[in-house]
Structures are given as C-alpha cells and as structure tokens.
Design a protein around this motif. Structure first.
Motif, PDB file in Angstrom:
ATOM      1  N   UNK A  18       0.752  -1.260  -0.122  1.00 14.52           N
ATOM      2  CA  UNK A  18      -0.062  -0.065   0.089  1.00 14.52           C
ATOM      3  C   UNK A  18       0.921   1.258   0.028  1.00 14.52           C
ATOM      4  N   UNK A  19       1.832   1.407   0.957  1.00 14.85           N
ATOM      5  CA  UNK A  19       2.865   2.396   0.990  1.00 14.85           C
ATOM      6  C   UNK A  19       3.421   2.581  -0.382  1.00 14.85           C
ATOM      7  N   UNK A  20       3.962   1.579  -0.959  1.00 11.56           N
ATOM      8  CA  UNK A  20       4.737   1.827  -2.310  1.00 11.56           C
ATOM      9  C   UNK A  20       3.637   2.158  -3.520  1.00 11.56           C
ATOM     10  N   UNK A  25       1.566   6.025  -7.147  1.00 12.87           N
ATOM     11  CA  UNK A  25       0.472   6.970  -7.563  1.00 12.87           C
ATOM     12  C   UNK A  25       0.806   8.166  -7.599  1.00 12.87           C
ATOM     13  N   UNK A  26       1.232   8.738  -6.410  1.00 12.07           N
ATOM     14  CA  UNK A  26       1.820  10.198  -6.317  1.00 12.07           C
ATOM     15  C   UNK A  26       2.852  10.506  -7.319  1.00 12.07           C
TER      16      UNK A  26
ATOM     17  N   UNK B  81      11.023  -3.095  -7.165  1.00 11.34           N
ATOM     18  CA  UNK B  81      10.301  -3.007  -8.294  1.00 11.34           C
ATOM     19  C   UNK B  81       9.818  -1.688  -8.179  1.00 11.34           C
ATOM     20  N   UNK B  82       9.215  -1.213  -6.954  1.00  8.33           N
ATOM     21  CA  UNK B  82       8.586   0.157  -7.143  1.00  8.33           C
ATOM     22  C   UNK B  82       9.546   1.368  -7.259  1.00  8.33           C
ATOM     23  N   UNK B  83      10.938   0.902  -6.673  1.00  9.45           N
ATOM     24  CA  UNK B  83      11.955   2.363  -6.885  1.00  9.45           C
ATOM     25  C   UNK B  83      12.296   2.251  -8.414  1.00  9.45           C
ATOM     26  N   UNK B  84      12.378   1.220  -9.250  1.00  9.93           N
ATOM     27  CA  UNK B  84      12.869   1.178 -10.581  1.00  9.93           C
ATOM     28  C   UNK B  84      11.682   1.627 -11.400  1.00  9.93           C
ATOM     29  N   UNK B  85      10.367   1.521 -10.966  1.00  7.60           N
ATOM     30  CA  UNK B  85       9.307   2.253 -11.723  1.00  7.60           C
ATOM     31  C   UNK B  85       9.393   3.794 -11.564  1.00  7.60           C
ATOM     32  N   UNK B  86       9.748   4.144 -10.227  1.00  6.78           N
ATOM     33  CA  UNK B  86       9.922   5.747  -9.946  1.00  6.78           C
ATOM     34  C   UNK B  86      11.051   6.014 -10.699  1.00  6.78           C
ATOM     35  N   UNK B  87      12.054   5.463 -10.818  1.00  7.29           N
ATOM     36  CA  UNK B  87      13.376   5.864 -11.841  1.00  7.29           C
ATOM     37  C   UNK B  87      12.959   6.013 -13.267  1.00  7.29           C
ATOM     38  N   UNK B  88      12.125   4.778 -13.631  1.00  9.27           N
ATOM     39  CA  UNK B  88      11.772   5.203 -15.116  1.00  9.27           C
ATOM     40  C   UNK B  88      11.050   6.133 -15.258  1.00  9.27           C
TER      41      UNK B  88
END
Lengths: 270, 192
Positions: A18-20, A25-26, B81-88
């Motif tokens: 949920x956090x990530x 989303x942000x 996975x979420x960090x890579x998505x952010x970098x992308x």
C-alpha cells in the motif's frame, strides 16, 4: 500464535504494498508525460530502422516531428510511398507522390583499372585512409575501396565486388543517404533509377594525368557534351550532368566516350 | 575507518560485477556508449542506495519486529520494483533521449541480481544503518565503474581490426574476462 503469524505476514506485506503503491500513484501524478496517441500510431507504421534519412534522430523522433508539423508525411524515404500513405491517413492529410531514388556510385576505377601509388597498411576505413595520404590509388578522386559505405548500409543493399568497388542492389536500396555521408570522396549520389545516363567519374585532373592514373577516368574530351549540350557541362576537365526532373539521358553521349567513364544503362549488379 | 573499508570493499575489492558476477546483463547490454552506460550506472546506484536504506528499515522494523523473516525476498523485491518504476518515470520525464538509449535495460534493473544481492548481503552481514547506506553507495559506484570502464574499452574496440568471428559478443565477453582478471589483483586485500 500460528494465526497471529498469518495476520502479521498479511498486514506487513499489505502495508508495504500500500505504501509503495501510494508513492507510485503520487509520482505518476507529478511525473506523467502526456503522449499524443498519433505519435504511437505513426511509430508503428514506420520501418523502425532508426537510420536518420529523414533528418530526425530515429523513427520515434520523426513520428513526433510529423505530429508537431515539423516534418512532412512523405519524408521517410525508407518506408517509401506505402508508409507515406499510412502516415497521411493517420494525420488526415493527402500524401504527395514520393520519387524513388537509389544510391549510385560514381567511380569505376577498381583494382584492375587504377594505378597504385603506395601500399596502405592502416586501419581499413575510407575516412581514415583519406586523411593519411589518400589511400593506395593514384587517382585522388577515386573510390578508396575500404567499404565505409558498405559498413554504413543498414539494409544489406551494398557490398564490395571482386574488383574492390561497392555495388548497390537497387531493389534493396532505400535511399537512406547513409552511404552518401559515409563516402569521404563524395562519390555516391542519390538519383532516380529512371535516369539511364551517368558520368561514373569524379576526376577533375587534366586529361593527360587522368588517363595515366585510371583506365576509366573522364579525360575531359568534351565528346559527350555535343549530343546533349543542355544537360551535360564541362567543369574542370570533367563532364558533369545537370540533373533536372525531366532528364533521362541520351544513349549517344555514352557511345562517344573513349574511356567508358560515361555509361548508359549500366547494369547495377556487376 | 570501518565505513571506509566497507566502501572500498564493495566498490573495488569485491566489485559486484567483476568478482561476484552479479548484474552481468546490463554490464554487457548497455556498455557500448560511455554516456548511456554512465547514466545506467547512476540509475542503478540510485536504486541500490534506496534499496539499501529501505531494506534495512524493513528488516529491522517489520521483519525482525514482527518475527516474519521468511518475507525477506518478497518485501525486498517490492522495494526494488517500485524504486525502478519511480526511476523510469523520472527518466522518461526528464530525458526522453536517455529513456530511449537505455530501452529495455531500465525496467530490467528490477531483476538486476546485483541489487537484490546487495540487500541480502547487507542483512546477512548484519550491517548497521550507516554501514548499509555506505555499502549501497559503494556497490553502486563499483557497478558504475565497471560498466563505464567496459564502455570505454568497447568504444575503442569499434575502430580496432577485430578478427571477423570475434566481432560483437565474442570480443565483449573476452574483454569482460580480462577485466575480471584485472580486478582479481585486488583479491584478498580486504576480506568480505
């Protein structure tokens, strides 16, 4: 205890997720890039060769340029008429007719025809050989024979023949202009395949010197100019064709040439 | 002093790419131009540092606290996975050219074994919070160093007269082998 572990696992993983998810989303809201759907549609119909013939750095950039009105729909020479029509229909405009062009190599002075002035042991690249003494051949206008043009061709439309000269497969040629740029001696030009007559020489030396260095050089005798003085001009001891839209070439001009430097309907694969 | 040793160990002596053989696919895939390889190195370093921080926090405040260490891999993968998505997203927004140059290798950082390896090593070696951050930076610098050195050599190789059968992948793997051999010179300088 066992049940507790399930709950803990579920809740910790769920919380992390949920956090990530909310973080992403942000970020998506802040960093979203709006892309015109037309750009993606055009990208799909383009050949994806990323050759740069259109003057844009690659196919995606060309698609963007078309949508933004910077480039014209028919500027992709690789895709030709078919792609131009597809892009035109995506953009909702009428496509102009595309004139097919093919690369022509304007030197026939291969290993058999030209004289050698030196033996070259350097890197086998025309652009480098041109800088160090101008390669092996005595003619300083000739094809160097180290195949920079062949290396630049992304469509397998060029290769070196046994005589050390590049050959163009005119059906496979997409007139992407890469070989034209690769040739340090500017021997390659793009012309319509309908034009039958070309001067296959760029030697501007006086006839005496030209004849000495190469058997098939233009010696500046002006015999070819007489049948067609409007389109063929002599510039610095070299017959130069002034190409125009209606020009197709006269066979007589080639027949007059004593060295075969000017030729009519030269078989493209030789 | 200990922090310095961790940094040197992670970046040079126990280089992730050249001694542990982690993260080989971008090392070979994106090492043909210095510019794009350096950018990929930066992106990977960013993900490594964030992952190091997040994995330490998760390990200490969730996994150990709630006694659920078996969720280690899953939770680390979520972070990566979420960090890579952010970098992308960030790269796509700030530099479309770089986004195109990195291509598939940008999302593939997700499954870059160097990053999961980093998170697992940090847990295994029981590093403190500061040590973990330094370890992450060191690993990122080491990865960037390896890939940029490789790209530099490959740019030179473009002009070299390579025997035909060795062109492309062949010579690349041979060069990678030599680089690993060179880094073996540091072996044993610092243990682990």
């Amino acid at each position: 205890m066992e049940q507790n572990l399930y709950l803990l696992g579920l809740s910790s993983m769920g919380g992390l997720g949920l956090f990530f998810a909310s973080l992403l989303v942000f970020a998506d809201k802040k960093l979203r890039v709006e892309v015109d759907p037309k750009i993606l549609l055009i990208e799909e119909v383009l050949p994806a060769a990323n050759c740069g013939a259109c003057g844009q750095p690659g196919c995606p950039a060309f698609a963007e340029a078309v949508v933004n009105g910077i480039a014209d729909v028919h500027e992709c020479t690789v895709g030709g008429e078919e792609v131009a029509h597809q892009i035109a229909s995506i953009m909702g405009v009428e496509a102009k007719a595309v004139q097919k062009k093919v690369a022509k190599v304007f030197c026939r002075g291969g290993n058999k025809e030209t004289d050698r002035k030196a033996i070259y042991y350097g890197v086998t690249s025309c652009s480098l050989a041109a800088k160090v003494g101008g390669g092996e051949k005595s003619c300083k206008y000739s094809c160097l024979g180290y195949a920079d043009c062949v290396d630049s061709c992304k469509f397998n439309a060029m290769w070196m023949n046994a005589n050390g000269l590049p050959v163009v497969d005119e059906d496979a040629c997409t007139s992407c202009n890469k070989c034209v740029e690769a040739c340090p001696r500017n021997l390659i030009e793009l012309h319509s395949p309908d034009i039958k007559l070309h001067v296959y020489c760029k030697n501007r030396d006086p006839g005496k010197i030209a004849k000495k260095t190469c058997k098939v050089a233009c010696i500046g005798c002006t015999l070819c100019v007489k049948p067609d003085p409007e389109n063929i001009k002599m510039v610095d001891n070299l017959a130069v064709i002034e190409y125009s839209d209606a020009y197709l070439g006269l066979e007589e001009c080639a027949k007059k040439c004593p060295t075969n430097a000017i030729a009519y309907q030269l078989d493209p694969i030789h | 002093m200990e922090i310095f040793i961790i940094f040197i160990s992670a970046s040079i002596v126990n280089n992730f790419v050249l001694t542990y053989f982690l993260g080989i696919c971008p090392f070979l895939g994106v090492s043909n131009k210095i510019d794009s390889s350096f950018s990929l190195g930066l992106a990977t370093t960013f993900v490594m540092v964030i992952t190091a921080v997040a994995s330490w926090l998760i390990n200490h405040y969730i996994l150990i606290l709630f006694n659920v260490p078996f969720l280690e891999y899953v939770s680390f993968i979520i972070v990566i996975a979420s960090m890579v998505q952010l970098v992308e997203m960030f790269v796509k927004k700030t530099s479309p050219v770089l986004y195109r140059a990195l291509g598939i290798f940008l999302p593939l950082i997700t499954t870059n074994c160097a990053i999961l390896g980093l998170a697992l090593f940090a847990v295994l070696r029981d590093y403190s919070f500061i040590q973990t951050i330094v370890f992450g930076i060191g690993a990122g610098v080491g990865f960037t160093l390896a890939i940029v050195v490789m790209a530099g050599i490959r740019e030179e190789l473009e002009m070299a007269d390579i025997p035909y059968p060795l062109k492309g992948a062949g010579i690349t793997l041979i060069v990678a082998g030599f680089l690993a051999l060179a880094f073996m010179g540091f072996a044993g300088l610092i243990s682990a």
